[in-house]
Enzyme design. Sequence first.
Site, mmCIF file in Angstrom:
data_model
loop_
_atom_site.group_PDB
_atom_site.id
_atom_site.type_symbol
_atom_site.label_atom_id
_atom_site.label_comp_id
_atom_site.label_asym_id
_atom_site.label_seq_id
_atom_site.Cartn_x
_atom_site.Cartn_y
_atom_site.Cartn_z
ATOM 1 N N GLU A 164 29.650 29.575 26.254
ATOM 2 C CA GLU A 164 30.249 28.637 27.204
ATOM 3 C C GLU A 164 29.537 27.291 27.307
ATOM 4 O O GLU A 164 28.942 26.957 28.352
ATOM 5 C CB GLU A 164 30.358 29.292 28.594
ATOM 6 N N GLU A 357 34.835 37.793 26.793
ATOM 7 C CA GLU A 357 34.721 38.076 28.231
ATOM 8 C C GLU A 357 36.094 38.001 28.861
ATOM 9 O O GLU A 357 36.878 37.089 28.564
ATOM 10 C CB GLU A 357 33.844 37.043 28.964
HETATM 11 O O1 IFM Z 1 29.086 35.945 34.825
HETATM 12 C C1 IFM Z 1 29.675 34.936 34.075
HETATM 13 C C2 IFM Z 1 29.130 34.946 32.664
HETATM 14 O O2 IFM Z 1 27.753 34.820 32.617
HETATM 15 C C3 IFM Z 1 29.718 33.809 31.876
HETATM 16 N N1 IFM Z 1 31.161 33.810 31.968
HETATM 17 C C4 IFM Z 1 31.758 33.924 33.259
HETATM 18 C C5 IFM Z 1 31.168 35.101 34.013
HETATM 19 C C6 IFM Z 1 31.813 35.216 35.404
HETATM 20 O O3 IFM Z 1 31.621 34.052 36.124
#
Ligand code: IFM
Length: 456
Positions: A164, A357
């Site tokens: 990210e 994710e």
């Molecule tokens: O917890 C975070 C993760 O570290 C990175 N992506 C989003 C998740 C939820 O906010």
Amino acid sequence: MRQFPPDFLWGVATSAFQIEGATQTDGRGESIWDRFAATPGKIADGTDGSVACDHYNRWKDDVETMRWLGVKSYRFSIAWPRILPLGRGKVNQAGMDFYSRLVDGLLTAGIEPMVTLYHWDLPQALDDKGGWTARDTVGAFVEYADEVSQVLGDRVSKWITHNEPWCISVLGYGNGEHAPGHKNWSEALAAAHHVLLSHGQAVSVIRANVKKAEVGITLNLCPAQPASPSAEDQDACRAFDGGFNRWYLDPIYGKGYPQDVIADHVAAGRIASEKLDFVRPGDLEAMAAPTDFLGVNYYSRGIIRSDRIPESQNAPRTVHAEPEKTDMDWEVYAGALTDLLLRLKKDYNPKRIYITENGAAYSTGPDADGRVRDTKRVHYLRTHLEASLDAIKQGVPLAGYFAWSLMDNFEWAWGYQKRFGLVFVDYATQKRIPKDSAHLYRAVVARNGLDVELAA
Ligand code: IFM
């Protein structure tokens, strides 16, 4: 029959700082998140990552939980300050050994490791020299990637350089919500550039150390829709999409930085001119190093309303948010995941995509009988898996799905208030309890499809 392809990679994801704890153990150096969390007012519940889920000591139990879930892969991140406590220089063997043992434990359990090299815990020593705003950090990251891939590369083939970049740069350097907590837009743009450049440079280094390397980067992407067909909303939507999505996707896929967004930054006074002074000859080519996959983190969509004109002068809204929101106040809207995946295929044509994710924060805890009935997360999971399957059916090369997260953990500036886990963590005792969503996921993985029911 709602079946996934036979070789679909089912996984769960975590990151080092969010679960490991043991921040002062075995020679680990300080990270920007240790410093940030120790600064009063930065973490909503005043907590830090010093214990977290105590995964550093309990990793064997956590691997057992993953074995029970039946997942084929585990995405975790390496804490850079465990490997190189000062960011570069001499490797801390004890830190490297921890990950080596974890990788061996996973392989013994039949679970394929997927390593993320950078999930936000920059060594503090590098931040003292400018962090990601400093071009020197690019070289430091490449050295770190080299050290880790030399050691783990005989057993790990799937590598993610960064998690990210939008969060690293915008939250870390633009609005200051994340470590290191700066509020300076030109710093944010320089940081984003150095992160992407370090990604591009690390790709060939990892490939040189890993025989059957699969290398990619993970972006958090937020599909945007204008709130109405008005010209203002459409332009606001273009700008949002440009800043959030295209600023990272375009350079990675060889298109350079989007000109319209550069113009937006100049117009907003974030940079002085359209000449991005942090870009040097050869950078854009390096950032576009071919990759084997794109990691996509999807949570929600954006419905974009212009703030350039008063609401009364804008056209009536035609797109409305769904009423259901998670504890992050993020709208639950699975359809945008399918749209996003189709758009990625059309505009960027990645070789493969992994959803690295996807998940939902709900604070549901155990009932009197000990069962965690997280019905809302079960619904979120089901609908987003349906959306993933829809994309596959329409030709998107989606090769895997990693639920965020294996277990409740430290949710950055929110501390432990937000729970994303499939497994409930009682932080007082470190007891883990699989939630209903974990049972659902286990059934889906076992069946490789969505025609599963949960016990009432
Ligand atoms: O917890 C975070 C993760 O570290 C990175 N992506 C989003 C998740 C939820 O906010």
